[in-house]
Design a protein around this motif. Structure first.
Motif, PDB file in Angstrom:
ATOM      1  N   VAL B 146       0.857  -1.186   0.000  1.00 15.42           N
ATOM      2  CA  VAL B 146       0.000   0.000   0.000  1.00 15.42           C
ATOM      3  C   VAL B 146       0.893   1.235   0.000  1.00 15.42           C
ATOM      4  O   VAL B 146       1.800   1.358   0.822  1.00 15.42           O
ATOM      5  CB  VAL B 146      -0.929   0.038   1.231  1.00 15.42           C
ATOM      6  N   ALA B 147       0.662   2.100  -0.950  1.00 18.96           N
ATOM      7  CA  ALA B 147       1.300   3.414  -0.913  1.00 18.96           C
ATOM      8  C   ALA B 147       0.333   4.334  -0.174  1.00 18.96           C
ATOM      9  O   ALA B 147      -0.781   4.573  -0.638  1.00 18.96           O
ATOM     10  CB  ALA B 147       1.562   3.916  -2.328  1.00 18.96           C
ATOM     11  N   TYR B 148       0.769   4.780   0.996  1.00 18.15           N
ATOM     12  CA  TYR B 148      -0.117   5.565   1.844  1.00 18.15           C
ATOM     13  C   TYR B 148      -0.084   7.047   1.465  1.00 18.15           C
ATOM     14  O   TYR B 148       0.812   7.493   0.748  1.00 18.15           O
ATOM     15  CB  TYR B 148       0.282   5.405   3.310  1.00 18.15           C
ATOM     16  N   VAL B 177      -1.461  -1.049  -4.006  1.00 20.14           N
ATOM     17  CA  VAL B 177      -2.626  -0.203  -3.769  1.00 20.14           C
ATOM     18  C   VAL B 177      -2.188   1.246  -3.572  1.00 20.14           C
ATOM     19  O   VAL B 177      -1.289   1.521  -2.769  1.00 20.14           O
ATOM     20  CB  VAL B 177      -3.406  -0.691  -2.523  1.00 20.14           C
ATOM     21  N   VAL B 178      -2.798   2.137  -4.314  1.00 26.19           N
ATOM     22  CA  VAL B 178      -2.465   3.556  -4.229  1.00 26.19           C
ATOM     23  C   VAL B 178      -3.564   4.253  -3.429  1.00 26.19           C
ATOM     24  O   VAL B 178      -4.648   4.537  -3.936  1.00 26.19           O
ATOM     25  CB  VAL B 178      -2.348   4.175  -5.637  1.00 26.19           C
ATOM     26  N   ARG B 208      -7.883   2.246  -1.477  1.00 32.93           N
ATOM     27  CA  ARG B 208      -8.332   1.155  -0.629  1.00 32.93           C
ATOM     28  C   ARG B 208      -9.852   1.168  -0.656  1.00 32.93           C
ATOM     29  O   ARG B 208     -10.470   2.017  -1.295  1.00 32.93           O
ATOM     30  CB  ARG B 208      -7.797   1.349   0.795  1.00 32.93           C
ATOM     31  N   SER B 209     -10.457   0.249   0.055  1.00 32.62           N
ATOM     32  CA  SER B 209     -11.907   0.152   0.046  1.00 32.62           C
ATOM     33  C   SER B 209     -12.543   1.495   0.398  1.00 32.62           C
ATOM     34  O   SER B 209     -12.202   2.100   1.410  1.00 32.62           O
ATOM     35  CB  SER B 209     -12.328  -0.918   1.049  1.00 32.62           C
ATOM     36  N   GLY B 210     -13.439   1.955  -0.454  1.00 36.11           N
ATOM     37  CA  GLY B 210     -14.139   3.204  -0.179  1.00 36.11           C
ATOM     38  C   GLY B 210     -13.394   4.452  -0.588  1.00 36.11           C
ATOM     39  O   GLY B 210     -13.930   5.556  -0.478  1.00 36.11           O
ATOM     40  N   GLY B 321     -10.844  -3.305 -14.244  1.00 37.29           N
ATOM     41  CA  GLY B 321     -12.079  -3.654 -13.562  1.00 37.29           C
ATOM     42  C   GLY B 321     -12.189  -2.996 -12.214  1.00 37.29           C
ATOM     43  O   GLY B 321     -11.337  -2.190 -11.825  1.00 37.29           O
ATOM     44  N   PRO B 322     -13.255  -3.360 -11.482  1.00 34.86           N
ATOM     45  CA  PRO B 322     -13.534  -2.693 -10.215  1.00 34.86           C
ATOM     46  C   PRO B 322     -12.808  -3.289  -9.008  1.00 34.86           C
ATOM     47  O   PRO B 322     -12.599  -2.590  -8.023  1.00 34.86           O
ATOM     48  CB  PRO B 322     -15.048  -2.845 -10.068  1.00 34.86           C
TER      49      PRO B 322
END
Lengths: 256, 340
Positions: B146-148, B177-178, B208-210, B321-322
């Motif tokens: 994850v890139a925060y 994840v960006v 991330r989610s949301g 995709g999603p």
């Protein structure tokens, strides 16, 4: 005889009435609409093209023009400094100076930046039409003759490379070559849109200018490209996917 | 040896015939790990010989958290010193730690483990991968990345891959994840010698989610002795989706499968087509299936994914995709698939 001004050449090249074969193309618009993109997104999509794939094409044309400018006969070689020498081929690849490149290197750089076969095919088809035109209008220009020789030996060249040769033959400045490429792409899509969707014809004209404006911040950077490595590599994955699906369709109005 | 690793580090298909490392002669320069050498003291041109060889199953150690320190994670696979010996694997740890999972006479599998929370603003991950002629390496990610939100500070992730003649690398990356607020430049540069084969999976998720996600520039530059094979630079921002680029898709999932030019010449460099990756040497594990030089790819049975045949051979298979779990792409860490 005095030559036509470079601006006149640019207008000629950007004119849809020019018999170059461009009327059969929608600059990926038909594939996008058939792929599900709503018409309302066309302005944002044009913006995206003007700042991605159009710059790959433009950079390819600029580097080609630099390579071919001032060439004599045979396949020219370029150096990062932008000078080109007209030595005929025959130098083994192993001994060329570091950083030197030739037309095949420019084509390879373009192809590596154009991963979708459908888009490479479309560009080579357009290149063929442009080359026919260039061969007739600037038959004696060394840049055009270099292309004809390469085309005969290695097959069709993409439109951007042919445009670069025309720019070299007619003295079209690099920045204007970039603007011409961006404009031509946007206008091709805009005029195709009117054949695909009922719309006030003036509306897409504004979108074309907006797309050109979006590219303007990149014009000088792209115009400064001198080597194949410099060519922008800004891709457009969704467009590439739509192009591949479109190439398999039998019911379509445009070639690509 | 593999048994010494936690279960999480075990590959899906551990090599059954892996020789017992205990039976192997020690490499003469095998310093004691886990302490990684101080890479900052190394010269710019990395000399793999300066690195100690990793004993199999060396324990995972916590890497001191030092943001902004561009320490290099290195993985080098070298030919065995003698007949019957396994390939030599040299590693060093940066923000990612490298752990040897398995090896035999021609192949090795190495897992990349995050040494701490990453990526933060200012972080710079550098991964350097070298595979000697005829050797093969499978790289796996132990966890996604994850890139925060970097609070305005950008971060970088650069992988540099050099494959010798006939060498192979399969890198089955996990999602990158960006997060919203992140600003990432992620590059993969690969240089392929004759007949080298590179198979990469790269999955990038915006947000991330949301979240709608941050900003990323994703550059891939693959070349061989002849010239460029694939050069692509994608720029996406979660809060500014561009139709035609990614549209409103959050996930861009890509499997790239390319080879260095064969030794008997590169084919026609200026023309369409060119050498095809499926020349019968791919073996049954070749994910892109059979296909002749000028034959279009068989209708890929990958729902919604597109396989692009590159001009100089090889393929790029991509899905937008999603959500990652919906992706039809698969590049399992199938140990040994990179080899000939």
């Amino acid at each position: 005889m005095t030559s036509a001004h470079a601006l006149s050449v640019a207008m000629l090249l950007a004119d849809a009435r020019l018999p170059s074969g461009g009327h059969a193309h929608s600059a990926s618009l038909e594939p996008a609409l058939l792929g599900g993109m709503p018409t309302s997104e066309v302005p944002a999509w044009l913006f995206g093209r003007a700042t991605t794939v159009s710059l790959v094409e433009a950079g390819t044309a600029v580097v080609t023009a630099r390579l071919l400018a001032g060439t004599a006969v045979g396949e020219p070689r370029g150096t990062p400094g932008g000078t080109a020498v007209g030595e005929p081929r025959g130098v083994p690849d192993g001994v060329r100076p570091a950083g030197a490149f030739d037309l095949a290197d420019v084509v390879r750089a373009w192809a590596a930046r154009t991963p979708a076969p459908a888009l490479r095919d479309a560009a080579r088809l357009l290149g063929r039409g442009y080359l026919r035109l260039a061969r007739t209008l600037w038959a004696d220009a060394p840049a055009v003759r270099a292309l004809v020789a390469h085309d005969a030996a290695h097959g069709p060249l993409p439109r951007a490379v042919v445009l670069g040769a025309v720019a070299a033959a007619t003295g079209l400045p690099a920045a204007d070559t970039v603007r011409l490429t961006v404009y031509d792409d946007a206008q091709t899509a805009a005029s195709a849109l009117l054949k695909l969707e009922p719309l006030d014809p003036v509306t897409p004209a504004r979108w074309v200018l907006e797309a050109c404006a979006a590219a303007e911040q990149h014009v000088l950077r792209v115009a400064a490209c001198t080597t194949p490595e410099d060519i922008p590599a800004s891709g457009s994955p969704q467009t590439e996917g739509w192009a591949q699906a479109h190439a398999l369709l039998s019911q379509r109005l445009f070639r690509a | 040896m593999p048994d010494a690793l936690p279960d999480a580090l075990m590959p899906d298909a551990p090599m059954p015939d892996a020789p017992d490392p205990d039976a192997l002669p020690d490499a003469p320069d095998s310093n004691a790990l886990p302490e990684a050498p101080d890479l900052d003291a190394l010269p710019d041109a990395p000399d793999p010989d300066a690195l100690p060889e990793v004993p199999d199953g060396s324990p995972t150690t916590a890497v001191p958290r030092a943001p902004s320190t561009p320490r290099v994670t290195r993985v080098a696979v070298e030919r065995p010193t003698g007949f019957g010996a396994p390939v030599r694997v040299r590693t060093s740890d940066g923000l990612l730690a490298a752990r040897l999972v398995a090896r035999d006479g021609t192949r090795a599998e190495v897992a990349l483990v995050a040494g701490g929370a990453m990526l933060l603003g200012g972080d710079h991950v550098i991964v350097s991968v070298r595979v000697d002629p005829g050797c093969a390496l499978t790289l796996t990610d132990v966890g996604g990345t994850v890139a925060y939100d970097g609070d305005g500070k950008a971060c970088r992730w650069d992988a540099d891959i050099r494959l010798g003649p006939g060498a192979g690398l399969t890198w089955a990356g996990l999602p990158f994840v960006v997060a919203s607020g992140a600003d990432v430049r992620r590059t993969t540069t690969a240089r392929l010698a004759t007949d080298a084969r590179l198979t990469l999976r790269e999955t990038v998720v915006l947000g991330r989610s949301g979240e709608c996600g941050g900003r990323i520039t994703l550059r891939t530059d693959v070349a061989d002795d002849v010239g460029p094979i694939l050069v692509e630079e994608l720029t996406a921002a979660g809060d500014h989706p561009v139709p035609g680029v990614l549209g409103d898709h959050a996930v861009i999932d890509t499997v790239t499968d390319v080879r260095g030019s064969p030794p008997d010449g590169p084919g026609d460099p200026g023309g369409p087509g060119g050498p095809d990756s499926s020349d019968g040497r791919g073996g049954p594990d070749s994910f892109d299936g059979p296909g002749g030089p000028d034959r279009p790819a068989p209708a890929p049975d990958l729902d919604g994914a597109v396989t692009l045949r590159l001009d100089r051979g090889g393929t790029l298979t991509r899905w937008l995709g999603p959500a990652t779990h919906l992706s039809p792409l698969d590049l399992a860490p199938d140990f040994g698939s990179a080899g000939q």
